[in-house]
Every structure is written in structure tokens, then in C-alpha cells.
Scaffold this motif. Structure first.
Motif, PDB file in Angstrom:
ATOM      1  N   GLY A  74      27.903  39.614  26.526  1.00  0.00           N
ATOM      2  CA  GLY A  74      27.225  38.752  25.458  1.00  0.00           C
ATOM      3  C   GLY A  74      28.451  37.928  24.879  1.00  0.00           C
ATOM      4  N   GLN A  75      29.661  38.036  25.174  1.00  0.00           N
ATOM      5  CA  GLN A  75      30.965  37.432  24.584  1.00  0.00           C
ATOM      6  C   GLN A  75      31.728  36.667  25.697  1.00  0.00           C
ATOM      7  N   LYS A  76      32.324  35.346  25.141  1.00  0.00           N
ATOM      8  CA  LYS A  76      32.968  34.765  26.001  1.00  0.00           C
ATOM      9  C   LYS A  76      34.462  35.017  25.967  1.00  0.00           C
ATOM     10  N   ILE A  77      34.951  35.512  27.252  1.00  0.00           N
ATOM     11  CA  ILE A  77      36.079  36.168  27.409  1.00  0.00           C
ATOM     12  C   ILE A  77      37.260  35.135  28.005  1.00  0.00           C
ATOM     13  N   TYR A  78      36.907  34.046  28.542  1.00  0.00           N
ATOM     14  CA  TYR A  78      37.620  32.997  29.176  1.00  0.00           C
ATOM     15  C   TYR A  78      37.249  31.598  29.357  1.00  0.00           C
ATOM     16  N   ASP A  79      37.705  30.702  28.971  1.00  0.00           N
ATOM     17  CA  ASP A  79      37.215  29.280  29.033  1.00  0.00           C
ATOM     18  C   ASP A  79      38.630  28.547  29.554  1.00  0.00           C
ATOM     19  N   GLY A  80      38.477  28.069  30.797  1.00  0.00           N
ATOM     20  CA  GLY A  80      39.726  27.292  31.178  1.00  0.00           C
ATOM     21  C   GLY A  80      39.451  27.043  32.658  1.00  0.00           C
ATOM     22  N   ALA A  81      40.505  26.605  33.317  1.00  0.00           N
ATOM     23  CA  ALA A  81      40.640  26.214  34.658  1.00  0.00           C
ATOM     24  C   ALA A  81      40.185  27.464  35.707  1.00  0.00           C
ATOM     25  N   PRO A  82      39.390  27.110  36.695  1.00  0.00           N
ATOM     26  CA  PRO A  82      39.025  28.354  37.542  1.00  0.00           C
ATOM     27  C   PRO A  82      40.414  29.103  38.338  1.00  0.00           C
ATOM     28  N   GLU A  83      41.266  28.335  38.630  1.00  0.00           N
ATOM     29  CA  GLU A  83      42.648  29.105  39.143  1.00  0.00           C
ATOM     30  C   GLU A  83      43.092  30.001  38.372  1.00  0.00           C
ATOM     31  N   GLY A  84      42.866  30.069  37.080  1.00  0.00           N
ATOM     32  CA  GLY A  84      43.495  31.025  36.026  1.00  0.00           C
ATOM     33  C   GLY A  84      42.652  32.312  36.123  1.00  0.00           C
ATOM     34  N   LEU A  85      41.506  32.346  36.679  1.00  0.00           N
ATOM     35  CA  LEU A  85      40.588  33.547  36.669  1.00  0.00           C
ATOM     36  C   LEU A  85      41.171  35.062  37.234  1.00  0.00           C
ATOM     37  N   THR A  86      41.877  34.591  38.244  1.00  0.00           N
ATOM     38  CA  THR A  86      42.532  35.817  38.864  1.00  0.00           C
ATOM     39  C   THR A  86      43.767  36.299  38.102  1.00  0.00           C
ATOM     40  N   ARG A  87      44.143  35.464  37.266  1.00  0.00           N
ATOM     41  CA  ARG A  87      45.405  36.055  36.499  1.00  0.00           C
ATOM     42  C   ARG A  87      44.940  36.376  34.998  1.00  0.00           C
ATOM     43  N   ASP A  88      43.599  36.270  34.721  1.00  0.00           N
ATOM     44  CA  ASP A  88      43.275  36.794  33.454  1.00  0.00           C
ATOM     45  C   ASP A  88      42.745  38.083  33.268  1.00  0.00           C
ATOM     46  N   GLN A  89      43.431  39.078  32.522  1.00  0.00           N
ATOM     47  CA  GLN A  89      43.098  40.530  32.714  1.00  0.00           C
ATOM     48  C   GLN A  89      41.886  40.960  32.445  1.00  0.00           C
ATOM     49  N   GLY A  90      41.469  40.244  31.487  1.00  0.00           N
ATOM     50  CA  GLY A  90      40.112  40.509  30.848  1.00  0.00           C
ATOM     51  C   GLY A  90      38.995  40.165  31.850  1.00  0.00           C
ATOM     52  N   VAL A  91      39.129  38.974  32.709  1.00  0.00           N
ATOM     53  CA  VAL A  91      38.254  38.526  33.603  1.00  0.00           C
ATOM     54  C   VAL A  91      38.248  39.758  34.699  1.00  0.00           C
ATOM     55  N   VAL A  92      39.540  39.961  35.237  1.00  0.00           N
ATOM     56  CA  VAL A  92      39.509  40.856  36.445  1.00  0.00           C
ATOM     57  C   VAL A  92      39.057  42.260  35.938  1.00  0.00           C
ATOM     58  N   ASP A  93      39.077  42.764  34.854  1.00  0.00           N
ATOM     59  CA  ASP A  93      38.504  43.925  34.452  1.00  0.00           C
ATOM     60  C   ASP A  93      37.242  44.038  34.357  1.00  0.00           C
ATOM     61  N   ALA A  94      36.345  42.738  34.006  1.00  0.00           N
ATOM     62  CA  ALA A  94      34.920  42.502  33.932  1.00  0.00           C
ATOM     63  C   ALA A  94      34.691  42.391  35.346  1.00  0.00           C
ATOM     64  N   TYR A  95      35.281  41.918  36.103  1.00  0.00           N
ATOM     65  CA  TYR A  95      34.625  41.849  37.373  1.00  0.00           C
ATOM     66  C   TYR A  95      35.047  42.930  38.577  1.00  0.00           C
ATOM     67  N   LEU A  96      35.925  43.887  38.186  1.00  0.00           N
ATOM     68  CA  LEU A  96      36.483  44.664  39.168  1.00  0.00           C
ATOM     69  C   LEU A  96      35.408  45.687  39.847  1.00  0.00           C
ATOM     70  N   GLY A  97      35.189  45.555  41.130  1.00  0.00           N
ATOM     71  CA  GLY A  97      34.008  46.245  41.773  1.00  0.00           C
ATOM     72  C   GLY A  97      32.720  45.326  41.613  1.00  0.00           C
ATOM     73  N   VAL A  98      32.682  44.464  40.913  1.00  0.00           N
ATOM     74  CA  VAL A  98      31.648  43.646  40.869  1.00  0.00           C
ATOM     75  C   VAL A  98      31.399  42.602  41.802  1.00  0.00           C
ATOM     76  N   ALA A  99      32.595  41.703  42.021  1.00  0.00           N
ATOM     77  CA  ALA A  99      32.705  40.404  42.664  1.00  0.00           C
ATOM     78  C   ALA A  99      34.074  40.081  43.011  1.00  0.00           C
ATOM     79  N   GLU A 100      34.251  39.478  44.204  1.00  0.00           N
ATOM     80  CA  GLU A 100      35.514  39.147  44.940  1.00  0.00           C
ATOM     81  C   GLU A 100      36.228  38.010  43.857  1.00  0.00           C
ATOM     82  N   LEU A 101      37.511  37.923  43.483  1.00  0.00           N
ATOM     83  CA  LEU A 101      38.046  37.146  42.757  1.00  0.00           C
ATOM     84  C   LEU A 101      38.861  36.147  43.589  1.00  0.00           C
ATOM     85  N   ALA A 102      39.074  36.435  44.879  1.00  0.00           N
ATOM     86  CA  ALA A 102      39.801  35.692  45.809  1.00  0.00           C
ATOM     87  C   ALA A 102      39.191  35.461  47.008  1.00  0.00           C
TER      88      ALA A 102
END
Length: 253
Positions: free
Chosen positions: A225-253
Motif C-alpha cells: 500500500g505504499q509507493k516505493i519507487y517512481d522512475g524510469a523502468p531501467e532503474g527497477l533492477t537497481r532499486d533494492q526496495g523493488v528487488v526485495d519486494a519482487y524477490l521470488g514473485v516476478a522476474e526483474l530481467a
């Protein structure tokens, strides 16, 4: 074009969204991303007028539209699709698109009953415009096919066509590529990123990172329920918060 100002939504004791804020500029293609339960569908429904927020504001084209119904928002130029196709299955593709055009066609009951020449000319023009939307999405060959008999990929495109027929300035797409093959998803997103975005601003809900990275200008990531990222898609794999949120849920690459 769109401002989301500190939106919070509670369902009883559950906080689905907490102080979410962002803007969408005219002409952008923005993805609303997050794991299941992140709150993206709740936010999408609030923007679309399905229900009001507990707190916060939604500003569309400089006007506070917080709490307006989906019908009122449609009159202002906001259209949406749903993850599941919502078509009139017993009607043809062309007839389905004609429903979307009704917002722009005045009711002329008497003229229709009398079948006046002016009424006939108006109906031919409406049909021409509906066919033009089908042609835009490359599905005009299915104009006379009953919607229920169409393949899923064509049904998805037809759902978008119906929304486009309302001539929106903001189009909300709920996982437009869900359930499609890789080739069908590519076709869908190529159309969204080219033909459709030339006509309106697009915000879509998506969890497929390939789609977000390949076609979207920006990604907004929600988690619990909280925004943890707002930016270019290419920055998703470099953002630790996004990586942690998606770990084991979806592919980031």
C-alpha cells in the motif's frame, strides 16, 4: 494531467493504501506495478471512480474529481478496461464499439422511429467512426464476428477499442496483456505505445516487468500500500526496495 495527492484507503481495519502520491503528465505511458496485494488494483479503482478514497485528492486536468463516479469521469474523458474482458458476447465486434461511441451521439428517438434521412446519415457516420477504431487496432477483419467467438487476443484488443471509442484523454488499462501469449502481448503493447498513446495518456496496471521495461516511460511501484519507487523502468533492477519486494514473485530481467 493527473495528480494523486496523498491517497489513503482503508477497508475496516485494513489499510490498503497509505499516503500514495504521484503525477502523470500529458502523453505519458505509465505503469502501476506491484506484487499481488500491493494495492495497485485498489488505487486503480479509486482513480477510475469505482469507490472513493478514505483520505486524499485526485485532480484531473486541474479539477478535483475525488469521489466522482465512473460515469461522471467518463464524461470528463476518463476510460478504463478490466483485466477480464467485458464485452457483449452475443453482439459483433462492430456493435460493441458502437456502444462506446454512444457518449458522443445525441439520442434522437423520434428521428430514429421515422427513419429520417438525417438520422440515417448520422448512423452511417457513427458506423464509419466505429470501423475506424477497429482499423486502428488492426482488427477490422473481425467487424462482423460475434464477440464470444473471437480468440482471447482479439477480445482483449476489442475491449480496448470500446474504451477508445469513448474518445478518452486518459485511458486506464488493467493488465491489458494478461492471459496473452508472448506474441499477442507484444502486439498489444506495440499498439498501446504507438497508436493509442498518440490519442491519449495511458496508465496501466502491470506485473510483467518485461512489458514495463520494454514499453513504458515510467514505473510506479507499490508494496503493502505504499509507493516505493517512481522512475524510469531501467532503474527497477537497481532499486533494492523493488528487488526485495519482487524477490521470488516476478522476474526483474
Amino acid at each position: 494531467m493527473l495528480e494523486i495527492r496523498s491517497i489513503t484507503k482503508r477497508f475496516g481495519g485494513l489499510t490498503a493504501l497509505q499516503d500514495v502520491a504521484f503525477t502523470v503528465g500529458r502523453g505519458e505511458l505509465v505503469a502501476l506495478v506491484g506484487p499481488n496485494g500491493a494495492g495497485k488494483s485498489t488505487l486503480f479503482n479509486i482513480i477510475a471512480g469505482a469507490f472513493p478514497p478514505t483520505r486524499g485528492q485526485i485532480v484531473f486536468n486541474g479539477r478535483d474529481v475525488t469521489g466522482l463516479s465512473s460515469h461522471d469521469l467518463a464524461r470528463l474523458g476518463v476510460a478504463r478496461t478490466f483485466q477480464q474482458t467485458t464485452l457483449f458476447g452475443e453482439q459483433t465486434a462492430l456493435e460493441n464499439v458502437l456502444h462506446g461511441l454512444h457518449r458522443h451521439v445525441p439520442a434522437r428517438v423520434v428521428a430514429g422511429l421515422l427513419a429520417t434521412p438525417a438520422y440515417g446519415k448520422e448512423q452511417r457516420e457513427v458506423a464509419r467512426r466505429a470501423l475506424g477504431v477497429l482499423e486502428l487496432l488492426g482488427i477490422a477483419a473481425y467487424r462482423d464476428t460475434v464477440a464470444a467467438d473471437l480468440p482471447l487476443g482479439i477480445q482483449k484488443l476489442l475491449t480496448v477499442a470500446v474504451a477508445l471509442a469513448t474518445e478518452p484523454v486518459l485511458l486506464l488499462l488493467d493488465e491489458p496483456a494478461a492471459g496473452l501469449s508472448r506474441d499477442e502481448a507484444t502486439r498489444m503493447m506495440n499498439l498501446v505505445a504507438s497508436e493509442i498513446r498518440q490519442r491519449c495518456t495511458v496508465v496501466l496496471v502491470e506485473h510483467n516487468m518485461r512489458i514495463v521495461a520494454g514499453w513504458c516511460d515510467r514505473a510506479l511501484v507499490l508494496h503493502f500500500g505504499q509507493k516505493i519507487y517512481d522512475g524510469a523502468p531501467e532503474g527497477l533492477t537497481r532499486d533494492q526496495g523493488v528487488v526485495d519486494a519482487y524477490l521470488g514473485v516476478a522476474e526483474l530481467a
